[in-house]
Design a protein around this motif. Structure first.
Motif, mmCIF file in Angstrom:
data_model
loop_
_atom_site.group_PDB
_atom_site.id
_atom_site.type_symbol
_atom_site.label_atom_id
_atom_site.label_comp_id
_atom_site.label_asym_id
_atom_site.label_seq_id
_atom_site.Cartn_x
_atom_site.Cartn_y
_atom_site.Cartn_z
ATOM 1 N N ARG A 3 0.846 -1.188 0.000
ATOM 2 C CA ARG A 3 0.000 0.000 0.000
ATOM 3 C C ARG A 3 0.890 1.249 0.000
ATOM 4 N NH1 ARG A 3 -5.233 0.446 0.632
ATOM 5 N NH2 ARG A 3 -6.101 2.189 1.768
ATOM 6 N N VAL A 22 -8.114 10.001 0.521
ATOM 7 C CA VAL A 22 -8.884 9.396 1.613
ATOM 8 C C VAL A 22 -10.163 8.714 1.122
ATOM 9 C CG1 VAL A 22 -7.958 10.960 3.365
ATOM 10 C CG2 VAL A 22 -10.124 11.525 2.261
ATOM 11 N N LYS A 24 -10.207 6.442 -0.825
ATOM 12 C CA LYS A 24 -9.774 5.040 -0.938
ATOM 13 C C LYS A 24 -10.188 4.401 -2.265
ATOM 14 C CE LYS A 24 -9.602 4.227 4.043
ATOM 15 N NZ LYS A 24 -8.359 4.980 4.149
ATOM 16 N N ASP A 27 -5.032 1.945 -4.193
ATOM 17 C CA ASP A 27 -4.205 1.315 -3.186
ATOM 18 C C ASP A 27 -3.239 2.279 -2.499
ATOM 19 O OD1 ASP A 27 -3.888 -1.040 -1.980
ATOM 20 O OD2 ASP A 27 -2.460 -1.874 -3.411
ATOM 21 N N GLU A 29 -2.618 5.267 1.044
ATOM 22 C CA GLU A 29 -3.165 5.863 2.269
ATOM 23 C C GLU A 29 -2.499 7.216 2.506
ATOM 24 O OE1 GLU A 29 -2.219 2.970 5.180
ATOM 25 O OE2 GLU A 29 -0.099 3.502 5.213
#
Ligand SMILES: NC(=O)c1ccc[n+]([C@@H]2O[C@H](COP(=O)([O-])OP(=O)(O)OC[C@H]3O[C@@H](n4cnc5c(N)ncnc54)[C@H](O)[C@@H]3O)[C@@H](O)[C@H]2O)c1
Length: 336
Positions: A3, A22, A24, A27, A29
């Protein structure tokens, strides 16, 4: 698949990237955010990530794989190079920098540090542009002849509260801010730029930078075209780009694609009056090009794709833009 841990530096427009990360949709963060303006601490709280007013402290203290840089253009090189020294991949908002020297520094730095540098020319991810490229590659458009791009916006006084937007040496003006997208699209579809001329006006706002400009371009491969760009004009027409080919022509806006294709070979007629033809129209679901760009950037980092806009590409687009700026300021024809 690992990730990707992402940070964003510069949070006015960059807040949009924060939102995309955010959400999502891919892949990755959000690891941290940074802006010299402490008011953005609230954005860090909202998303539960550390906020830094000093991006160098962020680089020292947070493990990040990649960063999206959305600071004003004249500080792109300084911020980008500092990130690369920490082995961090960079998605640099357009333009790559405000000078060719700074663009070179970024390109050299990325090569030396072994990191990816992708430039945020997100129209390369526009569905209409993707379809035009495909149809060019499979021969449906024939040889490219020319183009015309309308690029009109209406910006209010609030937009010019940041002083850099009104001055040339800090990267202000619609040519550098918006026209760079048009120039990058025409380079991507038609080829590299060779010769340009341009006439500007700043009669509406009287800033040092232009508010309207009319541009003529000749590409190295002989394709010619024009751009009309203004940030004090209402949008006159619901489309942006025309690309004219020997077999068909396309008209694109951000949500539809239109191809006009005469059904006969040109050898069969002395002049094509457009009677016997096929018109193909696609209404396309509006997509978020920034989201597509970000997803692609993560794939590049994961080794699943190659950059669609490399540093060299970003530099060539900037070079064409600076030639247009020179032509505009001197009212002379400029060859790159
Ligand atoms: N691709 C697009 O569609 C698009 C749209 C808008 C802006 N942009 C690009 O994004 C970048 C930012 O544009 P903007 O309109 O948000 O500019 P802006 O001046 O409104 O905001 C820049 C932000 O960066 C912060 N900043 C400045 N120097 C900094 C530093 N050294 N470290 C950390 N933060 C710093 C400022 O405080 C501010 O919040 C520009 O390169 C612009 O061309 C791209």
């Amino acid at each position: 698949m690992k990730r990707i841990s992402l940070a964003v530096i510069g949070l006015r427009f960059g807040a949009r990237h924060v939102q995309n990360i955010v959400s999502k949709g891919f892949d990755a963060e959000l690891a941290a955010i940074s802006d010299i303006n402490p008011d953005y601490a609230a954005l860090g709280k909202e998303h539960g990530v550390p906020f830094y007013t000093d991006y160098k402290e962020m680089l020292r203290t947070t493990k990040i794989d990649a960063v999206i840089i959305a600071v004003p253009p004249h500080v792109h090189a300084e911020v980008g190079m500092a990130c690369m020294e920490y082995g961090v991949h960079v998605l640099m908002e357009k333009p790559i920098a405000s000078t060719l020297e700074d663009a070179d520094k970024l390109i050299e730095s990325a090569a030396r540090c072994g990191v990816h540098l992708e430039i945020g020319h997100m129209y390369r991810f526009d569905k209409g542009i993707e379809m035009t490229k495909l149809k060019l590659e499979n021969g449906e458009i024939g040889q490219m002849i020319g183009f015309h791009i309308f690029s009109t916006y209406l910006k209010g006084p609030g937009y010019f509260k940041q002083e850099w937007r009104t001055k040339r040496n800090t990267g202000g003006g619609p040519l550098l801010t918006n026209g760079i997208h048009d120039i990058d699209r025409l380079r991507y579809v038609c080829g590299d730029v060779e010769t340009v001329s341009a006439l500007m006006s700043n009669k509406e706002r009287g800033f040092e930078v232009e508010d309207t400009v009319s541009i003529s371009v000749k590409c190295k491969n002989g394709v010619v075209g024009t751009i009309f760009l203004s940030d004090c004009s209402h949008r006159a027409l619901p489309y942006t780009d025309f690309y004219f080919g020997t077999k068909s022509s396309v008209m694109i806006n951000s949500s539809s694609y239109y191809i006009d294709d005469p059904l006969h070979e040109i050898e069969q007629v002395s002049w094509d009056y457009g009677v016997n033809r096929r018109i193909e129209r696609h209404e396309m679901k509006r997509e978020d090009n920034h989201m597509k760009e970000l997803r692609h950037f993560c794939q590049v980092i994961q080794g699943q794709a190659s950059p669609r806009t490399t540093g060299e590409d970003g530099k060539k687009t900037l070079q064409a833009l600076l030639a247009i700026q020179e032509a505009m300021l001197t009212e002379r024809v400029v060859t790159i």
